[in-house]
Design a protein around this motif. Structure first.
Motif, short mmCIF file in Angstrom:
data_model
loop_
_atom_site.label_atom_id
_atom_site.label_comp_id
_atom_site.label_asym_id
_atom_site.label_seq_id
_atom_site.Cartn_x
_atom_site.Cartn_y
_atom_site.Cartn_z
N ARG A 62 -23.41 41.30 66.56
CA ARG A 62 -24.46 41.88 66.01
C ARG A 62 -25.28 42.60 67.23
NH1 ARG A 62 -27.25 43.05 61.84
NH2 ARG A 62 -25.85 41.93 60.54
N LEU A 63 -25.34 43.94 67.34
CA LEU A 63 -25.71 44.50 68.60
C LEU A 63 -27.24 44.45 68.42
CD1 LEU A 63 -23.52 47.76 68.50
CD2 LEU A 63 -23.18 45.44 69.86
N ASP A 64 -27.89 44.63 67.20
CA ASP A 64 -29.37 44.31 67.06
C ASP A 64 -29.58 44.12 65.66
OD1 ASP A 64 -29.69 46.94 65.57
OD2 ASP A 64 -29.52 48.02 67.47
N GLU A 65 -30.99 44.06 65.09
CA GLU A 65 -31.28 43.56 63.77
C GLU A 65 -30.43 44.51 62.77
OE1 GLU A 65 -35.15 43.14 63.29
OE2 GLU A 65 -35.76 41.47 64.54
N GLN A 66 -30.22 45.86 63.17
CA GLN A 66 -29.98 46.81 62.20
C GLN A 66 -28.40 47.30 62.49
OE1 GLN A 66 -32.69 49.76 61.50
NE2 GLN A 66 -34.08 48.50 60.66
N THR A 67 -27.72 46.94 63.68
CA THR A 67 -26.40 47.26 63.98
C THR A 67 -25.48 46.43 63.93
OG1 THR A 67 -27.48 49.25 64.94
CG2 THR A 67 -25.08 48.88 65.43
N ALA A 68 -24.37 46.28 63.51
CA ALA A 68 -23.28 45.33 63.78
C ALA A 68 -22.04 46.08 64.04
CB ALA A 68 -23.12 44.64 62.20
N ALA A 69 -21.27 45.24 64.76
CA ALA A 69 -19.99 46.02 65.12
C ALA A 69 -18.83 45.01 64.69
CB ALA A 69 -19.79 45.77 66.68
N GLU A 70 -17.63 45.77 64.25
CA GLU A 70 -16.45 44.94 63.70
C GLU A 70 -15.24 45.63 64.42
OE1 GLU A 70 -16.45 43.09 59.82
OE2 GLU A 70 -14.64 44.49 59.53
N GLU A 71 -14.25 44.71 64.68
CA GLU A 71 -13.03 45.18 65.20
C GLU A 71 -11.98 44.47 64.52
OE1 GLU A 71 -12.46 46.33 69.47
OE2 GLU A 71 -11.01 44.65 69.40
N LEU A 72 -10.84 45.09 63.93
CA LEU A 72 -9.70 44.46 63.53
C LEU A 72 -8.68 44.90 64.09
CD1 LEU A 72 -8.47 42.68 61.04
CD2 LEU A 72 -8.43 44.94 60.00
N GLY A 73 -8.08 43.77 64.96
CA GLY A 73 -6.65 44.14 65.57
C GLY A 73 -5.40 43.75 64.92
N LEU A 74 -4.33 44.36 64.73
CA LEU A 74 -3.26 44.27 64.07
C LEU A 74 -2.08 44.27 64.93
CD1 LEU A 74 -3.55 46.45 60.86
CD2 LEU A 74 -4.01 43.81 61.11
N ASN A 75 -1.25 43.11 65.33
CA ASN A 75 0.00 43.02 65.93
C ASN A 75 -0.55 43.79 67.48
OD1 ASN A 75 2.52 42.51 66.91
ND2 ASN A 75 3.03 44.63 66.57
N HIS A 76 -1.42 43.04 67.95
CA HIS A 76 -1.69 43.24 69.68
C HIS A 76 -0.81 42.16 70.46
CE1 HIS A 76 -5.97 44.98 69.40
NE2 HIS A 76 -5.12 45.51 68.47
N ALA A 77 0.53 42.98 71.00
CA ALA A 77 1.34 42.05 71.28
C ALA A 77 1.44 42.03 72.92
CB ALA A 77 2.68 42.56 70.69
#
Length: 294
Positions: A91-106
């Motif tokens: 959560r960057l601030d009260e109104q901003t969130a960040a999400e990262e999904l990684g698939l097969n980082h090898a």
């Protein structure tokens, strides 16, 4: 740091040292008790003359903790270590969130000599989302590639401690997911074998990262400390404290990491776990991974 300087460091560190514990066919029997004699005998194995299966050291991986292994892949053998799935949220601030999904980082590894392996870390596919609801932005695609060269200095095939140097350079191959900059540094993993099937690992990673806003590189230092334990013959686990400090905004970030590992034979390992954020604006990550060697 310029790319050609980093690549020069990689090449400079790619030479020789340690090895294992049984006698390969066709080689003279070892002199009583000498690790140095054993090293000399295993020196004959290379990328094109692989270490015999019976002589390979136990599987040692750079995952799932952030602390890298001090041990290299046996000469002539290939190893893959991958995040099958990695989900990070912050959560960057009260109104901003960040999400990262990684698939097969090898991480693709190849043993070059008895104490050196070459690694190519590929971010196969990443989905990044920032914001909430209709105001969110989304990026997806192939990420950056990192080239690493690990040189074990001692302990590869026995002894209470192990130490390695691992310089690396990150190539800006990602378009949507990546900062478009060359980055690099060095990692210094150190391992200690403790009584009762405990292991202690620590490292200091120094990285020259790129700040895209001011268009300058800055130094980040990232020390870690991890403790692993074999609960049963095939089941183990780890607990780790991973921290980072950079010269732009002096102050520490930290995560508490942990999870189980399951060994399915001599050459296959599964793992899962969490990197729990301990400081503000730090990402909490959940992961599921696999490591395989041949």
């Amino acid at each position: 740091m310029r790319a050609h300087c980093l690549l020069s460091v990689l090449i400079a560190l790619g030479s020789a040292a340690p090895a294992l514990s049984q006698v390969p066919t066709g080689l003279p029997a070892p002199a009583p008790g000498g690790v140095d004699t054993l090293r000399a005998r295993k020196h004959v194995y290379t990328l094109f003359k692989p270490v015999p299966t019976a002589l390979m050291r136990p599987l040692s991986t750079d995952r799932p903790d952030a602390t890298e292994s001090a041990y290299s892949v046996d000469a002539g053998h290939f190893q893959i270590e991958t995040d099958l799935l990695r989900l990070g949220r912050s959560r960057l601030d009260e109104q901003t969130a960040a999400e990262e999904l990684g698939l097969n980082h090898a991480n693709l590894k190849m043993g070059l000599t008895h104490n050196v392996d070459l690694q190519v870390v590929v971010e196969s596919y990443t989905i990044q989302t920032e914001g909430v609801g209709e105001t969110s932005t989304r990026r997806a695609g192939f990420g950056d590639v990192t080239v690493r060269l690990k040189r074990n200095l001692w302990g590869n095939d026995g002894g209470p401690t192990g130490f390695a140097l691992m310089p690396f350079v990150k190539l800006p191959t990602g378009r949507s997911c990546g900062n478009g900059a060359w980055e690099g540094g060095i990692v210094t993993p150190f391992s200690v074998q403790l009584p009762h099937d405990f292991t202690l690992g620590t490292q200091l990673q120094a990285t020259l990262n790129r700040d895209s806003e001011v268009k300058e590189h800055y130094l980040e230092l990232a020390p870690t400390l991890t403790v692993g334990h074999d609960l049963y013959k095939t089941l183990g686990g780890f607990v780790e404290l991973a921290t980072a400090w950079d010269t732009r905004n002096p102050g520490w970030t930290a995560t508490l990491n942990g999870g189980p590992t399951l060994r399915l034979g001599d050459n296959l390992q599964l793992d899962t776990g969490i990197n729990l954020a301990l400081t503000k604006d730090t990402q909490t990550t959940y992961f599921l991974g696999l490591s395989f060697r041949r």
